[in-house]
Design a protein around this motif. Structure first.
Motif, PDB file in Angstrom:
ATOM      1  N   ILE A  40       0.841  -1.213   0.000  1.00  0.00           N
ATOM      2  CA  ILE A  40       0.000   0.000   0.000  1.00  0.00           C
ATOM      3  C   ILE A  40       0.874   1.261   0.000  1.00  0.00           C
ATOM      4  CG2 ILE A  40      -0.258   0.117   2.548  1.00  0.00           C
ATOM      5  CD1 ILE A  40      -3.178   0.830   0.245  1.00  0.00           C
ATOM      6  N   PHE A  41       2.092   1.140   0.605  1.00  0.00           N
ATOM      7  CA  PHE A  41       2.967   2.326   0.668  1.00  0.00           C
ATOM      8  C   PHE A  41       3.469   2.748  -0.715  1.00  0.00           C
ATOM      9  CE2 PHE A  41       3.675   0.924   5.235  1.00  0.00           C
ATOM     10  CZ  PHE A  41       2.920   1.956   5.765  1.00  0.00           C
ATOM     11  N   GLN A  42       3.402   1.822  -1.687  1.00  0.00           N
ATOM     12  CA  GLN A  42       3.856   2.192  -3.040  1.00  0.00           C
ATOM     13  C   GLN A  42       2.897   3.160  -3.723  1.00  0.00           C
ATOM     14  OE1 GLN A  42       4.550  -1.526  -5.085  1.00  0.00           O
ATOM     15  NE2 GLN A  42       5.992  -2.165  -3.502  1.00  0.00           N
ATOM     16  N   VAL A  43       1.638   3.164  -3.306  1.00  0.00           N
ATOM     17  CA  VAL A  43       0.688   4.101  -3.936  1.00  0.00           C
ATOM     18  C   VAL A  43       0.338   5.253  -2.990  1.00  0.00           C
ATOM     19  CG1 VAL A  43      -0.375   2.371  -5.449  1.00  0.00           C
ATOM     20  CG2 VAL A  43      -1.394   2.829  -3.202  1.00  0.00           C
ATOM     21  N   ALA A  44       0.832   5.194  -1.738  1.00  0.00           N
ATOM     22  CA  ALA A  44       0.431   6.205  -0.747  1.00  0.00           C
ATOM     23  C   ALA A  44       1.198   7.513  -0.948  1.00  0.00           C
ATOM     24  CB  ALA A  44       0.685   5.662   0.657  1.00  0.00           C
ATOM     25  N   ASP A  45       0.497   8.631  -0.778  1.00  0.00           N
ATOM     26  CA  ASP A  45       1.169   9.935  -0.759  1.00  0.00           C
ATOM     27  C   ASP A  45       1.792  10.159   0.614  1.00  0.00           C
ATOM     28  OD1 ASP A  45       0.200  11.210  -3.404  1.00  0.00           O
ATOM     29  OD2 ASP A  45      -1.606  10.359  -2.514  1.00  0.00           O
ATOM     30  N   TYR A  46       1.108   9.687   1.657  1.00  0.00           N
ATOM     31  CA  TYR A  46       1.613   9.778   3.023  1.00  0.00           C
ATOM     32  C   TYR A  46       1.498   8.394   3.649  1.00  0.00           C
ATOM     33  CZ  TYR A  46       0.902  14.755   2.292  1.00  0.00           C
ATOM     34  OH  TYR A  46       0.951  16.018   1.790  1.00  0.00           O
ATOM     35  N   GLY A  47       2.593   7.906   4.215  1.00  0.00           N
ATOM     36  CA  GLY A  47       2.566   6.596   4.843  1.00  0.00           C
ATOM     37  C   GLY A  47       2.988   6.694   6.294  1.00  0.00           C
ATOM     38  N   LEU A  48       2.271   6.000   7.141  1.00  0.00           N
ATOM     39  CA  LEU A  48       2.611   5.994   8.557  1.00  0.00           C
ATOM     40  C   LEU A  48       2.828   4.543   8.964  1.00  0.00           C
ATOM     41  CD1 LEU A  48       2.828   7.935  10.927  1.00  0.00           C
ATOM     42  CD2 LEU A  48       0.371   7.668  11.282  1.00  0.00           C
ATOM     43  N   VAL A  49       4.085   4.207   9.345  1.00  0.00           N
ATOM     44  CA  VAL A  49       4.363   2.845   9.808  1.00  0.00           C
ATOM     45  C   VAL A  49       4.050   2.839  11.296  1.00  0.00           C
ATOM     46  CG1 VAL A  49       6.111   1.041  10.039  1.00  0.00           C
ATOM     47  CG2 VAL A  49       6.145   2.566   8.049  1.00  0.00           C
ATOM     48  N   ALA A  50       2.894   2.299  11.637  1.00  0.00           N
ATOM     49  CA  ALA A  50       2.440   2.383  13.031  1.00  0.00           C
ATOM     50  C   ALA A  50       1.324   1.381  13.269  1.00  0.00           C
ATOM     51  CB  ALA A  50       1.925   3.794  13.310  1.00  0.00           C
ATOM     52  N   ASP A  51       1.052   1.166  14.550  1.00  0.00           N
ATOM     53  CA  ASP A  51      -0.066   0.304  14.943  1.00  0.00           C
ATOM     54  C   ASP A  51      -1.344   1.148  14.906  1.00  0.00           C
ATOM     55  OD1 ASP A  51      -2.007  -1.134  16.325  1.00  0.00           O
ATOM     56  OD2 ASP A  51      -0.511  -2.148  17.569  1.00  0.00           O
ATOM     57  N   LEU A  52      -2.289   0.710  14.109  1.00  0.00           N
ATOM     58  CA  LEU A  52      -3.497   1.539  13.940  1.00  0.00           C
ATOM     59  C   LEU A  52      -4.287   1.667  15.239  1.00  0.00           C
ATOM     60  CD1 LEU A  52      -6.435  -0.202  13.617  1.00  0.00           C
ATOM     61  CD2 LEU A  52      -5.220  -1.025  11.637  1.00  0.00           C
ATOM     62  N   PHE A  53      -4.144   0.661  16.139  1.00  0.00           N
ATOM     63  CA  PHE A  53      -4.910   0.735  17.391  1.00  0.00           C
ATOM     64  C   PHE A  53      -4.353   1.817  18.325  1.00  0.00           C
ATOM     65  CE2 PHE A  53      -5.756  -3.598  15.901  1.00  0.00           C
ATOM     66  CZ  PHE A  53      -7.138  -3.520  15.818  1.00  0.00           C
ATOM     67  N   GLU A  54      -3.104   2.234  18.063  1.00  0.00           N
ATOM     68  CA  GLU A  54      -2.561   3.362  18.837  1.00  0.00           C
ATOM     69  C   GLU A  54      -2.830   4.677  18.120  1.00  0.00           C
ATOM     70  OE1 GLU A  54       1.603   2.574  19.393  1.00  0.00           O
ATOM     71  OE2 GLU A  54       1.175   0.703  20.455  1.00  0.00           O
ATOM     72  N   ILE A  55      -2.627   4.651  16.804  1.00  0.00           N
ATOM     73  CA  ILE A  55      -2.656   5.895  16.035  1.00  0.00           C
ATOM     74  C   ILE A  55      -4.067   6.455  15.844  1.00  0.00           C
ATOM     75  CG2 ILE A  55      -2.343   6.685  13.622  1.00  0.00           C
ATOM     76  CD1 ILE A  55       0.170   6.737  15.469  1.00  0.00           C
ATOM     77  N   LEU A  56      -5.043   5.573  15.551  1.00  0.00           N
ATOM     78  CA  LEU A  56      -6.367   6.108  15.219  1.00  0.00           C
ATOM     79  C   LEU A  56      -7.052   6.783  16.418  1.00  0.00           C
ATOM     80  CD1 LEU A  56      -7.757   3.620  12.558  1.00  0.00           C
ATOM     81  CD2 LEU A  56      -6.931   5.937  12.220  1.00  0.00           C
ATOM     82  N   PRO A  57      -6.963   6.209  17.636  1.00  0.00           N
ATOM     83  CA  PRO A  57      -7.551   6.947  18.762  1.00  0.00           C
ATOM     84  C   PRO A  57      -6.868   8.308  18.979  1.00  0.00           C
ATOM     85  CG  PRO A  57      -7.230   4.641  19.334  1.00  0.00           C
ATOM     86  CD  PRO A  57      -6.553   4.852  18.020  1.00  0.00           C
ATOM     87  N   GLU A  58      -5.542   8.345  18.769  1.00  0.00           N
ATOM     88  CA  GLU A  58      -4.831   9.630  18.902  1.00  0.00           C
ATOM     89  C   GLU A  58      -5.306  10.616  17.842  1.00  0.00           C
ATOM     90  OE1 GLU A  58      -0.530   9.924  19.014  1.00  0.00           O
ATOM     91  OE2 GLU A  58      -0.465   8.008  20.080  1.00  0.00           O
ATOM     92  N   PHE A  59      -5.450  10.109  16.626  1.00  0.00           N
ATOM     93  CA  PHE A  59      -5.911  10.940  15.497  1.00  0.00           C
ATOM     94  C   PHE A  59      -7.306  11.488  15.818  1.00  0.00           C
ATOM     95  CE2 PHE A  59      -7.261  10.678  10.749  1.00  0.00           C
ATOM     96  CZ  PHE A  59      -6.925  12.000  10.542  1.00  0.00           C
ATOM     97  N   GLN A  60      -8.140  10.606  16.354  1.00  0.00           N
ATOM     98  CA  GLN A  60      -9.507  11.025  16.683  1.00  0.00           C
ATOM     99  C   GLN A  60      -9.492  12.161  17.706  1.00  0.00           C
ATOM    100  OE1 GLN A  60     -11.779   7.962  18.603  1.00  0.00           O
ATOM    101  NE2 GLN A  60     -13.348   9.443  19.187  1.00  0.00           N
ATOM    102  N   LYS A  61      -8.630  12.021  18.709  1.00  0.00           N
ATOM    103  CA  LYS A  61      -8.541  13.055  19.744  1.00  0.00           C
ATOM    104  C   LYS A  61      -8.064  14.378  19.137  1.00  0.00           C
ATOM    105  CE  LYS A  61      -7.259  10.405  23.650  1.00  0.00           C
ATOM    106  NZ  LYS A  61      -5.970   9.940  24.130  1.00  0.00           N
ATOM    107  N   ALA A  62      -7.050  14.250  18.253  1.00  0.00           N
ATOM    108  CA  ALA A  62      -6.505  15.466  17.631  1.00  0.00           C
ATOM    109  C   ALA A  62      -7.547  16.156  16.769  1.00  0.00           C
ATOM    110  CB  ALA A  62      -5.277  15.101  16.806  1.00  0.00           C
ATOM    111  N   LEU A  63      -8.388  15.356  16.125  1.00  0.00           N
ATOM    112  CA  LEU A  63      -9.432  15.956  15.260  1.00  0.00           C
ATOM    113  C   LEU A  63     -10.465  16.707  16.100  1.00  0.00           C
ATOM    114  CD1 LEU A  63     -10.064  13.038  12.747  1.00  0.00           C
ATOM    115  CD2 LEU A  63      -9.264  15.303  12.139  1.00  0.00           C
TER     116      LEU A  63
END
Ligand code: FAD
Length: 309
Positions: A286-309
């Motif tokens: 998926i990183f070959q077509v991504a403009d922005y790639g985040l190598v991370a655990d989604l269970f950590e990142i998405l709740p943080e993203f939600q809070k930031a939003l």
């Protein structure tokens, strides 16, 4: 000769698929007549008449058109076909149901899911799940074409085409409408959404999919998509599937969470304007077509993203 464009609508609203198909029709060249077939679809005909580049709207009102059954619609189009050298529709479920029947009745080869108009008789279309692009020249006297609308911008408003009522063709009565099983959702529809957040097998369960993906979607006003692996595992309903055997989407922003980027998934979303991928495997395709790639655990990142939003 002119082009006949089958309008995509729900009897109240003309979908933006029609405006995008109109852009493809305009590139082919010639007068474009939009066919609105429905039961009580005058309001849709008025919307079609306002699209810039439409020279006439034909409105056929009959109870047989109330539910987009393919057989009466194909009979209507074939009854009009003598006046047109091109018959075109968006590659929606209705377009993909009706136009092959029209092509068969007219004994011509349909050109399916075009992504580019090269000239009036030559088109580009993806094959092998988007791995190759085929250039097709049609030598048929009458061309029957479906359009992959993700590849065309919507035509603007500003037109004032005339509206002409036409009679229905006789209904072949080969099918009957039983029921619509529509899933109700407050979220934007996948194929017309500006933002999509999709989840893959990594979500692990329907419950986690709901807990992690949906709150972010709500904050972003996004539609929700899924990989086939997530759908097959029952984490997400199948009308959320994006890809070769799901929906083809091209939003402004596509966020792929825990999706590896199999070619069949990419076939449905790689035309998105900005692609963000979140995956803990830095080798994920998926990183070959991504403009922005985040190598991370989604269970950590998405709740943080939600809070930031
Ligand atoms: C004929 C055919 C048609 C198909 N049509 C479609 C289609 O329309 N749509 C479609 O999607 N697929 C389709 N497929 C299936 C496709 O080949 C893949 O199997 C599917 O897309 C894989 O889904 P996935 O990426 O969710 O799962 P996987 O390939 O298993 O990927 C899961 C990813 O999640 C990552 N991950 C795991 N845990 C985490 C975590 N905690 N945080 C972040 N990342 C994590 C992993 O590194 C991995 O990259 C089709 C296949 C065939 C043969």
């Amino acid at each position: 000769m002119a082009i006949l464009l089958l309008a995509d609508h729900d009897s109240n609203h003309l979908s933006d698929q029609t405006a995008k198909t109109l852009t493809a029709a305009a590139k082919i060249g010639g007068d474009v007549h939009v066919l609105v077939a429905g039961a009580g679809a005058k309001v849709v005909a008025e919307q079609a008449a306002r699209l810039s580049g439409v020279s006439k709207v034909l409105v056929a009102e009959d109870v047989s058109f109330a539910n987009n059954l393919a057989e009466p619609l194909a009979a209507l189009i074939v009854s009009l076909a003598g006046n047109y050298d091109t018959i075109i529709s968006a590659a929606t479920s209705t377009g993909k149901n009706v136009l092959p029947r029209v092509a068969a009745l007219l004994d011509v080869a349909q050109v399916s899911e075009i992504i580019e108009v090269v000239s009036a008789d030559t088109f580009k279309r993806p094959i092998y799940a988007g791995n190759a692009i085929q250039t097709v020249q049609s030598t048929d006297a009458r061309r029957v074409i479906t359009v992959r609308t993700a590849s065309f911008a919507a035509a603007s408003e500003g037109g004032s085409a005339s509206i002409e009522a036409i009679p229905a063709a006789s209904d072949p009565a080969l099918s009957t409408f039983v029921k619509d099983a529509l899933s109700a959702s407050d979220r934007p529809e996948l194929t017309s959404a500006k933002i999509i957040i999709s989840g893959g097998r990594a979500l692990g369960s329907a419950e986690k999919f709901r807990q992690v993906i949906l709150p972010v979607a709500d904050k972003l006003g996004a539609a929700v998509g899924a990989s086939r692996a997530a759908v097959d595992a029952g984490y997400a309903p199948n009308d959320w599937q994006v890809g070769q055997t799901g929906k083809i989407v091209a939003p402004d922003l596509y966020i792929a969470c825990g999706i590896s980027g199999a070619i069949q998934h990419l076939a449905g979303m790689k035309d998105s304007k900005v692609i963000v991928a979140i995956n803990r495997d830095e080798e994920a395709p998926i990183f070959q077509v991504a403009d922005y790639g985040l190598v991370a655990d989604l269970f950590e990142i998405l709740p943080e993203f939600q809070k930031a939003l």
